[in-house]
Design an enzyme around this catalytic site. Structure first.
Site, short mmCIF file in Angstrom:
data_model
loop_
_atom_site.label_atom_id
_atom_site.label_comp_id
_atom_site.label_asym_id
_atom_site.label_seq_id
_atom_site.Cartn_x
_atom_site.Cartn_y
_atom_site.Cartn_z
N ARG A 13 -6.81 -77.53 -21.36
CA ARG A 13 -7.75 -78.19 -22.29
C ARG A 13 -9.06 -78.51 -21.54
NH1 ARG A 13 -7.80 -83.49 -23.16
NH2 ARG A 13 -5.55 -83.77 -22.99
N TYR A 38 -27.26 -72.30 -41.97
CA TYR A 38 -25.88 -71.96 -42.35
C TYR A 38 -25.25 -73.16 -43.10
CZ TYR A 38 -20.87 -71.45 -41.89
OH TYR A 38 -19.54 -71.42 -42.16
N ASP A 57 -29.91 -72.42 -32.82
CA ASP A 57 -28.77 -71.58 -33.18
C ASP A 57 -29.23 -70.12 -33.01
OD1 ASP A 57 -26.86 -70.01 -34.51
OD2 ASP A 57 -26.27 -71.67 -35.81
N LYS A 87 -19.57 -64.06 -34.24
CA LYS A 87 -20.43 -63.02 -34.77
C LYS A 87 -20.71 -61.95 -33.70
CE LYS A 87 -20.06 -65.56 -38.39
NZ LYS A 87 -20.31 -66.94 -38.27
C1 LIG Z 1 -25.85 -69.11 -38.07
C2 LIG Z 1 -24.47 -69.68 -38.02
N1 LIG Z 1 -24.21 -70.76 -37.26
C3 LIG Z 1 -22.97 -71.29 -37.20
C4 LIG Z 1 -21.91 -70.77 -37.91
C5 LIG Z 1 -20.54 -71.38 -37.81
O1 LIG Z 1 -19.74 -70.62 -36.97
P1 LIG Z 1 -18.15 -70.40 -37.10
O2 LIG Z 1 -17.88 -69.74 -38.41
O3 LIG Z 1 -17.82 -69.56 -35.90
O4 LIG Z 1 -17.52 -71.76 -37.03
C6 LIG Z 1 -22.12 -69.65 -38.72
C7 LIG Z 1 -21.02 -69.05 -39.49
O5 LIG Z 1 -21.20 -68.24 -40.35
C8 LIG Z 1 -23.44 -69.08 -38.77
O6 LIG Z 1 -23.70 -68.01 -39.53
#
Ligand SMILES: Cc1ncc(COP(=O)(O)O)c(C=O)c1O
Length: 392
Positions: free
Chosen positions: A61, A113, A185, A210
Site C-alpha cells: 500500500r 470531465y 489534467d 486513457k
Molecule cells: C480528462 C479526464 N480526466 C479524468 C478522468 C477520470 O479518469 P478515470 O476514469 O481513470 O477515473 C477522465 C475519464 O474519462 C477524463 O476523461
C-alpha cells in the site's frame, strides 16, 4: 555492464530522447535478475533482513517495486521530480483536491470531465471548499473569479469534450501571483505532446486509463509534481487512502508507455483525417478539433504542444443521425472512455457528463446532438468507411 545494486540506482536518462525514455523507463531492467521486462511484484508485504534494516520496501500500500518503476517513469516523461500512480484518474483527482482546506476556493475549467465536476461539487463542496467553473480560455474571466481564498486553478486542456485550449503558462503565472497552485489534467495529449510542468504548472494529473495505458485494459491515474511539499502530500494521500495502483496494472501501464510515442503519432494523424472528413459530411454541423487552422485557440496550441492528439467532438443534424451512428457502426464501437487502440464513439450527455446539470451542458453546447470520438490506431480509411456507412 552496469551493476544494479539496488532499486534506488536509477537514471533519469536525460541524454535520451522521449521515445527511448518511454521504452527504457527508470531502472529499465530489473536489478536482481536483469529481467528485461520489469517484473510484476505480486507481494503485499516484504521481508526485512533484521531490525532497522530494510530493502526499501515494507508493504505494497505504501510502495511496491513495480509501481515505483512506473512512478519514476511517469516523472521522467513529464519532466518532473516525483510521480504517483493511482487506482484511477478519479482517485488522483481526489488526492489533488485534498490539498485544499475547508474555506479554500478553487477555480476549475468550465468544460471539464463530468467526474471531476462531480468530485468538486458533491464531495469537496460538502467539506466547505468553494468552487467556481470558469472558461479558462479567457484569462480575464479567471482573474475576475479570483477570491482572497483561491488556492487552486484546475485546468483541463484540451478540455473534455469541447476541445477548448487554455494557456498553461499564463494561468500558472496567474496562480503563483496569488499564492495558489496550478494543476493541469494532461489526459488528452500526454507528455508526448504536452508537458505542463515545463510550462510552469505545479501538478500534472492524468486519467492513465486513457493514452498512457493505451489499450482499454486498465483503470489508472497518475500525478507528477516537482515540489517536495506537494510530493509529501501525495505520499500521505496514497498511504492513507490506499488508492495506489496495483502491481499488475502498474506493469500493464509500463508496457503501454513503451509504445506511447508510436501510438500518439498514429492517433494524431488518424484524427486529422477523420476530423477533416467529418467536417465535409452533410450530416455534421460542427466539428471540435484542436488541429484545425481555424480552431479559436490554435495559436496557444502551437505554442504549448507538439501535436493535436486523437480526440474529436462533433454535432450532427438530428437525433436520428446520433442513433444511426451509435447503432450502425461496426468496427467503431459505442463505448465510454478514450485513448485506446480501438476507435470509440461516446455520447457525452448520457455517459461522461451524465451528472453535469442539463442547463450547464446546454449552455456549453453538450447537446443531445453532440458526439465524441476517440480515434484509434486502426487504418484511417476503415474508420472513415465505417462512419460513412453508419451515417447514410
Ligand atoms: C480528462 C479526464 N480526466 C479524468 C478522468 C477520470 O479518469 P478515470 O476514469 O481513470 O477515473 C477522465 C475519464 O474519462 C477524463 O476523461
Amino acid at each position: 555492464m552496469k551493476n544494479f545494486s539496488n532499486y534506488n540506482d536509477y537514471s533519469k536518462k536525460e541524454n535520451l530522447k522521449f521515445a527511448s525514455k518511454a521504452v527504457h523507463g527508470a531502472l529499465g531492467c530489473e536489478p536482481l535478475t536483469g529481467a528485461v521486462s520489469f517484473p510484476i511484484y505480486q507481494s503485499s508485504t516484504f521481508r526485512h533482513p533484521e531490525l532497522g534494516v530494510t530493502t526499501g520496501f515494507a508493504y505494497s500500500r505504501l510502495q511496491n517495486p513495480t509501481r515505483q518503476e512506473l512512478e519514476r517513469t511517469l516523472a521522467i516523461l513529464e519532466e518532473g521530480e516525483y510521480g504517483f500512480a493511482f487506482s484511477s484518474g478519479q482517485a488522483a483527482n481526489m488526492a489533488l483536491f485534498t490539498w485544499l482546506n475547508p474555506g479554500d476556493h478553487m477555480i476549475l475549467m468550465d468544460d471539464i470531465y463530468g467526474g471531476t465536476y462531480r468530485i468538486a461539487t458533491t464531495i469537496f463542496g460538502k467539506y466547505g471548499i468553494e468552487y467556481d467553473f470558469v472558461d479558462m480560455t479567457d484569462i480575464e474571466k479567471v482573474k475576475a473569479a479570483i477570491k482572497p481564498n483561491t488556492k487552486l486553478l484546475f485546468i483541463e486542456t484540451p478540455s473534455n469534450p469541447l476541445m477548448k485550449v487554455s494557456d498553461i503558462r499564463a494561468l500558472s503565472d496567474l496562480a503563483h501571483s496569488i499564492g495558489a497552485i496550478a494543476a493541469v489534467d494532461n489526459t488528452f495529449l500526454t507528455p508526448y505532446f504536452q508537458r505542463p510542468l515545463t510550462l510552469g504548472a505545479d501538478v500534472v494529473v492524468h486519467s492513465a486509463t486513457k493514452y498512457l495505458g493505451g489499450h482499454n485494459d486498465i483503470i489508472a491515474g497518475a500525478i507528477v509534481v516537482n515540489s517536495k511539499e506537494l510530493a509529501d502530500h501525495f505520499t500521505v494521500q496514497l498511504k492513507s487512502h490506499g488508492n495506489g495502483l496495483a502491481p499488475m496494472d502498474s506493469w500493464l501501464m509500463l508496457r503501454g508507455i513503451k509504445t506511447l510515442p508510436l501510438r500518439m503519432e498514429k492517433h494524431n494523424s488518424n484524427a486529422m483525417k477523420v476530423a477533416t472528413w467529418l467536417r465535409n459530411h452533410p450530416r455534421v454541423e460542427k466539428v471540435y478539433y484542436v488541429g484545425f487552422d481555424d480552431h479559436p485557440q490554435i495559436e496557444i496550441t502551437k505554442k504549448q504542444t507538439s501535436g493535436f492528439g486523437g480526440m474529436i467532438s462533433f454535432a450532427v443534424d438530428s437525433i436520428e443521425t446520433v442513433h444511426n451512428i451509435l447503432k450502425n457502426t461496426d468496427m467503431v464501437m459505442f463505448a465510454e472512455s478514450l485513448g485506446g487502440t480501438e476507435t470509440l464513439v461516446t455520447y457525452p450527455t448520457t455517459q461522461t457528463h451524465e451528472d453535469t446539470p442539463e442547463d450547464v451542458k446546454e449552455a456549453l453546447g453538450i447537446t443531445k446532438k453532440f458526439l465524441r470520438i476517440s480515434v484509434g490506431i486502426e487504418d484511417p480509411d476503415d474508420i472513415i468507411a465505417d462512419l460513412a456507412q453508419a451515417m447514410k
